[in-house]
Motif scaffolding. Structure first.
Motif, PDB file in Angstrom:
ATOM      1  N   GLY A 242      61.906  42.035 -34.866  1.00 36.89           N
ATOM      2  CA  GLY A 242      62.185  42.754 -33.634  1.00 36.89           C
ATOM      3  C   GLY A 242      60.949  42.696 -32.757  1.00 36.89           C
ATOM      4  N   ARG A 243      60.621  43.798 -32.124  1.00 37.46           N
ATOM      5  CA  ARG A 243      59.406  43.854 -31.310  1.00 37.46           C
ATOM      6  C   ARG A 243      58.187  43.998 -32.224  1.00 37.46           C
ATOM      7  NH1 ARG A 243      63.099  46.829 -28.142  1.00 37.46           N
ATOM      8  NH2 ARG A 243      63.394  45.959 -26.064  1.00 37.46           N
ATOM      9  N   GLY A 244      57.126  43.300 -31.883  1.00 35.67           N
ATOM     10  CA  GLY A 244      55.904  43.379 -32.674  1.00 35.67           C
ATOM     11  C   GLY A 244      56.105  42.833 -34.070  1.00 35.67           C
ATOM     12  N   SER A 245      55.720  43.618 -35.075  1.00 35.65           N
ATOM     13  CA  SER A 245      55.817  43.168 -36.463  1.00 35.65           C
ATOM     14  C   SER A 245      57.013  43.778 -37.178  1.00 35.65           C
ATOM     15  CB  SER A 245      54.525  43.516 -37.215  1.00 35.65           C
ATOM     16  OG  SER A 245      54.281  44.919 -37.175  1.00 35.65           O
ATOM     17  N   ASP A 246      57.940  44.394 -36.418  1.00 32.15           N
ATOM     18  CA  ASP A 246      59.151  44.956 -37.019  1.00 32.15           C
ATOM     19  C   ASP A 246      60.019  43.847 -37.595  1.00 32.15           C
ATOM     20  OD1 ASP A 246      58.326  47.433 -36.237  1.00 32.15           O
ATOM     21  OD2 ASP A 246      59.645  47.563 -34.492  1.00 32.15           O
ATOM     22  N   ARG A 247      60.518  44.064 -38.804  1.00 36.02           N
ATOM     23  CA  ARG A 247      61.402  43.094 -39.443  1.00 36.02           C
ATOM     24  C   ARG A 247      62.649  43.824 -39.944  1.00 36.02           C
ATOM     25  NH1 ARG A 247      57.555  40.068 -43.709  1.00 36.02           N
ATOM     26  NH2 ARG A 247      57.383  42.220 -44.435  1.00 36.02           N
ATOM     27  N   ASN A 248      63.800  43.158 -39.826  1.00 38.11           N
ATOM     28  CA  ASN A 248      65.059  43.807 -40.175  1.00 38.11           C
ATOM     29  C   ASN A 248      66.016  42.845 -40.851  1.00 38.11           C
ATOM     30  OD1 ASN A 248      64.950  46.585 -38.621  1.00 38.11           O
ATOM     31  ND2 ASN A 248      64.194  45.035 -37.190  1.00 38.11           N
ATOM     32  N   LEU A 249      66.917  43.425 -41.648  1.00 34.29           N
ATOM     33  CA  LEU A 249      68.087  42.720 -42.147  1.00 34.29           C
ATOM     34  C   LEU A 249      69.288  43.127 -41.310  1.00 34.29           C
ATOM     35  CD1 LEU A 249      67.938  43.086 -46.064  1.00 34.29           C
ATOM     36  CD2 LEU A 249      67.389  41.056 -44.716  1.00 34.29           C
ATOM     37  N   HIS A 250      70.087  42.145 -40.890  1.00 35.81           N
ATOM     38  CA  HIS A 250      71.344  42.415 -40.207  1.00 35.81           C
ATOM     39  C   HIS A 250      72.479  41.842 -41.046  1.00 35.81           C
ATOM     40  CE1 HIS A 250      69.204  42.474 -35.997  1.00 35.81           C
ATOM     41  NE2 HIS A 250      68.920  43.537 -36.731  1.00 35.81           N
TER      42      HIS A 250
END
Length: 327
Positions: A242-250
């Motif tokens: 996402g923004r910056g160092s944000d990481r996600n599972l979708h």
């Protein structure tokens, strides 16, 4: 106040490092494409790019210990016979002895590996096709049909090939991608393909017609997104930034990409996450390239594959994968 405990037979899974006697040493990792998973394995071998450039090492899983310096290698060459970097590779799920390589020169090659492993260097593939004039970025065997493979190139063109028919083109996906491909995955039957791309879109294609049957805005960052198609569950899982160092599972239903099923926030970091879905257990493994963590997820209730099981940590950094035992 009561706390709801989600039911999962893998809720108490434990990760332990492999004993040194059960590992492989003196690994001479070669150069490859930055999006590559670097290492692939089946029930008999593991394969990975090796030094020098254009080489692939095939190691029988039963042959633990130091990989000898003089071990025989697969040597990929371009049309002029010069050394050429292997950007991606795959081992066939239908035949343990088939290796697929995708070259920096746009060449797609299939190699026949002896049952006991290599006993001498191999320089001539069983089949070679010039899949593109640009470098190949991704390549994978079909999950069920022997001899069928897909390739994706830097010109954003994805093609499906019949290797057993001498490398004839079966179909080409509609040219919908507006950026470089970062990953692709077959569904369980091999009738559909999902792709992730630098244009921040997830797309689903009919593999036979090449038609794009679904598209969705995915992770916000142009950094690399990787994905897995959760086989019989028929869900697509993507990991990205996402923004910056944000990481996600979708998590998505491939039949309706417009409605994201669920989302799970991952620990912040800069490493690209690779996904491995275990069909037998229904557990999703998430590993960061260059990181020392493996995250395990299992499904529960109405939110498939977003319930965290454990976070396995090692002090050593991983590259493309991590050796560990989960029980």
């Amino acid at each position: 106040m009561t706390t709801k405990v989600r039911s999962s037979k893998f809720r108490h899974v434990v990760g332990t490092p492999m004993q040194l006697r059960d590992t492989y040493g003196d690994i001479l990792t070669g150069s490859c494409h930055s999006e590559s998973t670097i290492i692939k394995a089946n029930s008999k071998f593991f394969a990975m790019p090796w030094a020098p450039t254009g080489s692939v090492c095939i190691v029988p899983l039963a042959r633990v210990g130091t990989v000898p310096e003089e071990t025989p290698l697969v040597h990929y060459r371009d049309a002029e016979g010069d050394k050429c970097q292997v950007n991606e590779l795959d081992l066939s799920p239908c035949a343990d002895n088939l290796l697929l390589t995708a070259g920096n020169d746009g060449g797609l090659a299939v190699w026949d590996i002896p049952a006991e492993g290599l006993t001498a260097n191999i320089t001539t593939p069983t089949v070679r096709v010039q899949a593109s004039e640009k470098r190949l970025l991704v390549a994978k065997f079909h999950p069920l049909a022997s001899g069928i493979a897909v390739s994706g190139a830097a010109d954003k063109v994805v093609k499906i090939w019949d290797i057993e028919a001498g490398g004839s083109e079966v179909s080409a996906l509609q040219q919908e991608h507006k950026g470089l491909l970062t990953d692709l995955a077959w569904n369980h039957e091999g009738s559909m393909l999902a792709t992730s791309c630098k244009d921040k879109k997830l797309r689903v294609f009919d593999a036979r017609s090449g038609e794009c049957v679904g598209e969705a805005a995915d992770h916000q960052s142009p950094k690399s997104t990787h994905l897995a198609w959760a086989g019989k569950l028929d869900k697509i899982i993507t990991a990205g930034f996402g923004r910056g160092s944000d990481r996600n599972l979708h998590v998505y239903d491939p039949r309706n990409l417009s409605a994201r099923l669920s989302e799970h926030k991952l620990p912040a970091g800069s490493s690209v996450m690779h996904l491995m879905f275990d069909e037998d257990t229904g557990v999703l493994f998430v590993a960061g390239k260059g990181g020392g963590h493996i995250l395990l997820f299992g499904g529960a209730g109405g939110a498939p594959l977003v319930d965290s099981l454990i976070a396995y940590k090692r002090s050593e950094e991983g590259r493309g994968g991590e050796e560990g035992r989960f029980r």
